[in-house]
Design an enzyme around this catalytic site. Structure first.
Site, mmCIF file in Angstrom:
data_model
loop_
_atom_site.group_PDB
_atom_site.id
_atom_site.type_symbol
_atom_site.label_atom_id
_atom_site.label_comp_id
_atom_site.label_asym_id
_atom_site.label_seq_id
_atom_site.Cartn_x
_atom_site.Cartn_y
_atom_site.Cartn_z
ATOM 1 N N MET A 111 0.836 -1.210 0.000
ATOM 2 C CA MET A 111 0.000 0.000 0.000
ATOM 3 C C MET A 111 0.876 1.268 0.000
ATOM 4 O O MET A 111 0.829 2.046 0.934
ATOM 5 C CB MET A 111 -0.935 -0.018 1.219
ATOM 6 C CG MET A 111 -1.889 -1.198 1.217
ATOM 7 S SD MET A 111 -2.712 -1.475 2.803
ATOM 8 C CE MET A 111 -1.435 -2.352 3.721
ATOM 9 N N GLN A 148 -11.011 3.192 -0.528
ATOM 10 C CA GLN A 148 -10.739 4.511 0.040
ATOM 11 C C GLN A 148 -11.623 5.569 -0.619
ATOM 12 O O GLN A 148 -12.217 6.404 0.069
ATOM 13 C CB GLN A 148 -9.258 4.872 -0.144
ATOM 14 C CG GLN A 148 -8.302 4.094 0.753
ATOM 15 C CD GLN A 148 -6.849 4.445 0.480
ATOM 16 O OE1 GLN A 148 -6.511 5.022 -0.552
ATOM 17 N NE2 GLN A 148 -5.979 4.084 1.400
ATOM 18 N N THR A 194 1.992 1.646 5.972
ATOM 19 C CA THR A 194 1.282 2.776 5.369
ATOM 20 C C THR A 194 0.807 3.692 6.484
ATOM 21 O O THR A 194 0.373 3.207 7.532
ATOM 22 C CB THR A 194 0.070 2.291 4.550
ATOM 23 O OG1 THR A 194 -0.868 3.357 4.402
ATOM 24 C CG2 THR A 194 -0.639 1.132 5.212
ATOM 25 N N ASN A 195 0.903 4.996 6.270
ATOM 26 C CA ASN A 195 0.356 5.942 7.246
ATOM 27 C C ASN A 195 -1.163 5.983 7.187
ATOM 28 O O ASN A 195 -1.847 5.900 8.204
ATOM 29 C CB ASN A 195 0.917 7.352 6.990
ATOM 30 C CG ASN A 195 2.353 7.510 7.401
ATOM 31 O OD1 ASN A 195 2.646 7.836 8.543
ATOM 32 N ND2 ASN A 195 3.266 7.289 6.468
ATOM 33 N N THR A 196 -1.710 6.109 5.963
ATOM 34 C CA THR A 196 -3.150 6.315 5.802
ATOM 35 C C THR A 196 -3.974 5.217 6.453
ATOM 36 O O THR A 196 -4.980 5.489 7.120
ATOM 37 C CB THR A 196 -3.510 6.398 4.306
ATOM 38 O OG1 THR A 196 -2.846 7.530 3.736
ATOM 39 C CG2 THR A 196 -5.003 6.537 4.104
ATOM 40 N N CYS A 217 3.507 10.025 4.491
ATOM 41 C CA CYS A 217 3.049 8.988 3.571
ATOM 42 C C CYS A 217 4.300 8.213 3.212
ATOM 43 O O CYS A 217 5.350 8.820 2.930
ATOM 44 C CB CYS A 217 2.392 9.588 2.328
ATOM 45 S SG CYS A 217 1.927 8.341 1.103
ATOM 46 N N THR A 218 4.218 6.896 3.219
ATOM 47 C CA THR A 218 5.435 6.105 3.098
ATOM 48 C C THR A 218 6.095 6.198 1.729
ATOM 49 O O THR A 218 7.221 5.740 1.564
ATOM 50 C CB THR A 218 5.155 4.633 3.460
ATOM 51 O OG1 THR A 218 4.043 4.145 2.697
ATOM 52 C CG2 THR A 218 4.862 4.488 4.940
ATOM 53 N N GLU A 219 5.417 6.806 0.737
ATOM 54 C CA GLU A 219 6.044 7.007 -0.576
ATOM 55 C C GLU A 219 6.783 8.342 -0.707
ATOM 56 O O GLU A 219 7.576 8.508 -1.634
ATOM 57 C CB GLU A 219 4.989 6.936 -1.699
ATOM 58 C CG GLU A 219 4.488 5.553 -2.026
ATOM 59 C CD GLU A 219 3.401 5.081 -1.078
ATOM 60 O OE1 GLU A 219 3.170 3.862 -1.009
ATOM 61 O OE2 GLU A 219 2.799 5.937 -0.395
#
Length: 233
Positions: A10, A52, A83-85, A197-199
């Protein structure tokens, strides 16, 4: 060592960063040929993103809970949700487990407290920036005030994450947008900015700005390494 259960995919772009950081962290701590014992459940992010957009968090909670329970059954000692979200549904997942879930906001908050940051900016998906599940945890547990970009900034940050970073696209003009938003948050009093956000760290690194950045992927992985090695935070 304790076995790390990763809930990933994710997106897989950032899960790859987790895998690298976890193994590098274990090797740095233990040396030699040591690597991280990892069990990975990687989801199809297209399905998650659709839920989402529909606001169907209950279905996502059930799917990720099932995945986490599966990791628990095959030997994971704790869970890392990559994932943060999706930490929006961390309480639902955690409530169905008999092993700990290592919360990404706590890993970030520990470093912010160590660095004595009292006011920070937060970049992430619009869910992370606009809702309270992440911001309020930092405030309640660590006494940190959290600033987010204005509406235009939030739209730009969110769009670039989904349309570019989650698909492995890195653009110089998008980096410039992020750096402008980071500068604006600093002008409002942010003592540092969370890459929530991990990206995002695929696009923006500390070398791009003098403003302190907090890469949640790295900080989360660092705490997981400590947990795996039995080290107190």
């Amino acid at each position: 060592m304790h076995t790390i259960g990763l809930l990933g995919g994710m997106s897989w772009e950032s899960t790859l960063s987790y895998y690298k950081a976890l193994n590098e962290g274990v090797r740095q701590r233990l040396g030699g040929l040591h690597s991280a014992p990892i069990l990975l459940h990687s989801v199809d992010f297209a399905e998650i993103e659709q839920y989402q957009r529909l606001g169907d968090w209950a279905t996502m909670a059930q799917q990720l809970t099932d995945a986490a329970q599966g990791l628990e059954k095959i030997g994971a000692d704790f869970i890392v949700l990559c994932t943060n979200t999706m930490h929006k549904i961390a309480p639902e997942i955690e409530g169905q487990l008999h092993i700990p879930l290592l919360h990404i906001a706590d890993a970030t908050g520990l470093q912010l407290r160590q660095d004595q940051r009292r006011k920070v900016g937060l970049l992430g998906t619009r869910f992370t920036m606009e809702e309270d599940f992440y911001k309020q945890r930092l405030t309640d547990r660590f006494g940190i005030e959290v600033l987010v970009p204005d509406e235009t900034g939030r739209e730009q940050i969110h769009r670039i994450i989904y349309d570019e970073l989650c698909q492995g696209v890195i653009r110089e003009d998008s980096r410039a947008i992020y750096l402008d938003v980071i500068q604006a948050l600093h002008a409002q009093g942010a003592e540092g900015v969370i890459l929530g956000c991990t990206e995002i760290a695929l696009l923006v690194q500390q070398g791009h700005t003098d403003i302190p950045l907090y890469d949640t992927t790295y900080l989360h992985a660092e705490q997981a390494v400590k947990q795996a090695c039995g080290v107190e935070s």
